[in-house]
Scaffold this active site. Structure first.
Site, PDB file in Angstrom:
ATOM      1  CB  THR A 412      46.719  53.490  27.111  1.00  0.00           C
ATOM      2  OG1 THR A 412      46.947  54.661  27.903  1.00  0.00           O
ATOM      3  CG2 THR A 412      47.052  52.256  27.931  1.00  0.00           C
ATOM      4  CG  HIS A 464      42.084  34.872  32.982  1.00  0.00           C
ATOM      5  ND1 HIS A 464      42.331  34.020  31.936  1.00  0.00           N
ATOM      6  CD2 HIS A 464      42.918  34.478  33.981  1.00  0.00           C
ATOM      7  CE1 HIS A 464      43.263  33.154  32.268  1.00  0.00           C
ATOM      8  NE2 HIS A 464      43.644  33.405  33.517  1.00  0.00           N
TER       9      HIS A 464
END
Length: 493
Positions: A412, A464
């Site tokens: 993006t 994560h």
């Protein structure tokens, strides 16, 4: 004559609710053709015809509770001519525009895999207007893209059956065209009965048991997640939704609505915006999202663009932009750090040995992420050409669902709007998204000297749960190295 009875529905299941009949009395049926759908608190079951013939009568109407072995209806011999005369009579009642022609119903077309409904956002033609075959007459907005409904024949739009803002399902009749007719001088007014007709059609696929449970608990049936055929909510889905506090959740937004001030206005969110909001919140609630940063010196990339931009355009017909370099650098890094290109599925990790890169594109209706397929096999020119094609489709509202599905990683670029730094949010089920920012001249220390260089901040947001910090940092370092020394990409270093 053959009886249609409730079959055995599984261990401990003693009754079911008649969901919906797929046939009406007088309809011809073929052996093994689905006649009726039964719903239990666990599953939906289709009951099929045991032989060819005609559905002569229905003994258990929709919404009725029936026990195992109960008689639902009967099939008799014949070709199904009994119900035929009523259809033309109903169609002849439809008002025609000037110049009588065959009345052709316009239905909502299939809108892509897994999409069962949309919102009719606007009529592009009004009653009384002439239409050519394949002219778009209405726009339907799904939770992913906007789709134009074309006219199946040339003629005059004689009637609209659905009002703007109505939720419609695939197959719902939304308009009537008088084939071959000439346009009237004054467009006809939309019928007053349009809104009720739309409501009936939009709720046609909701099972009676679901409607009843929803009404009893003041819940919108559309809010109930469906596990049945075609994504439909079953009786069990409705009961689970209520038992898990769905009624309170559904009521919460209404309770939170406040009165507007004198200089305020309330506008309903589009389906696309609602989906963006839901998916972004789901990403926050699901992933253990973390963002790591780095910066990159774009001196070498800018020098290559300046040196070869004219020759590149003459040969390939597209401009040499920054996104092709970033895409190549991202693919190179994904190959070294495959976890960033993977996704979590329950307790498993799915590693993707392909590189379909989603590119975030801003439009008037919201952010969409069309996918560049097999970016690893593309040249710089191929990437620029495909990105240009997808960006134009996005801005024109003509993206197909296939253009948006299956990306493995997202890029993006907030820099085109002037963003200096941001923390991009994941695009589920992907595990990584790279945020690009504006290029600005900044002083940096190079070999003990201060130089002014074109610098950009990079931001990698990652899940994560699957990507460790070391892998995330290494991923960004590889992108930085490949852009500051583009020859590494050519040599695959």
């Amino acid at each position: 004559m053959a009886d249609i009875t409730v079959p055995v529905l599984g261990e401990s299941v003693t009754e079911a609710t008649v969901g919906s009949w797929a046939k009406a009395p007088g309809d011809a049926v073929a052996k093994d053709e689905v006649l009726v759908e039964l719903e239990t608190d666990k599953v939906s079951v289709e009951v099929s015809a045991a032989e060819d013939g005609v559905l002569t009568e229905i003994l258990a109407p929709e919404g009725e509770n029936v026990e195992i072995g109960a008689l639902l209806g009967r099939i008799g011999a014949g070709n199904g001519a009994a119900a035929a005369p009523s259809a033309p009579a109903a169609e002849s009642a439809a008002p025609a525009a000037s110049g009588s022609g065959e009345q052709v119903k316009v239905a909502v077309p299939a809108m892509g895999e897994s999409v069962t409904e949309g919102t009719l956002s606007q009529w592009l033609k009004q009653p009384g207007e002439a239409v050519a075959q394949d002219d778009p007459i209405a726009e339907i907005e799904t939770d992913k893209v906007a789709i134009e409904v074309p006219a199946p024949v040339a003629g005059v739009l004689s009637e609209t059956l659905v009002t703007e803002g109505t939720t419609v399902e695939i197959g719902t009749e939304i308009a009537v065209i008088s084939a071959g007719a000439a346009a009237s001088s004054t467009p006809a007014a939309a019928p007053a009965a349009a809104a009720p007709a739309a409501s009936a059609s939009s709720g046609a696929a909701v099972a009676p048991s679901v409607r009843r449970i929803s009404a009893e608990n003041s819940v919108n049936p559309a809010d109930i997640p469906g596990t049945g055929r075609g994504g439909r909510a079953t009786k069990g889905d409705a009961l689970n939704f209520i038992s898990q506090g769905g009624a309170q959740q559904a009521a919460a937004p209404s309770a939170a609505s406040r009165e507007l001030g004198p200089r305020e206005e309330r506008v309903k969110m589009t389906r696309l915006r609602q989906t963006i909001a839901r998916r972004l919140k789901e990403a926050q609630n699901t992933a253990a999202m973390l963002t790591t940063f780095n910066d990159v010196d774009l001196t070498e990339v800018m020098a290559i663009r300046k040196k070869y931009k004219d020759t590149f355009y003459e040969k390939h017909g597209v401009k040499l932009g920054f996104m092709s370099f970033f895409t190549k650098a991202v693919v190179h890094a994904l190959k070294e750090i495959p976890a960033v290109n993977a996704e979590i599925d329950g307790t498993d990790i799915i590693y993707k040995n392909y590189y379909d890169v989603s590119m975030a594109v801003g439009t008037d209706k919201g952010l969409v992420t069309p996918v560049i397929r097999d970016a690893d096999a593309m040249s710089l020119a191929g990437i620029e050409r495909e990105l240009g094609r997808l960006a134009k489709l996005a801005r024109d509202g003509k993206l197909q669902l296939s253009d948006l599905q299956g990306g493995s990683f997202t890029i993006t670029n907030g820099g085109v709007y002037g963003s200096m730094l941001s923390t991009p949010i994941l695009n589920p089920p992907q595990s990584g998204v790279l945020g690009l920012h504006r290029i600005e001249q900044r002083p940096v220390a190079i070999n003990g000297e201060v130089k002014i260089r074109p610098m950009m901040y990079l931001a990698l947001s990652y899940d994560h749960r699957i990507v460790d910090g070391k892998e995330a940092v290494t991923f960004l370092v590889r992108i930085k190295e490949n852009l500051e020394d583009p020859e590494r990409l050519l040599l695959d270093l």
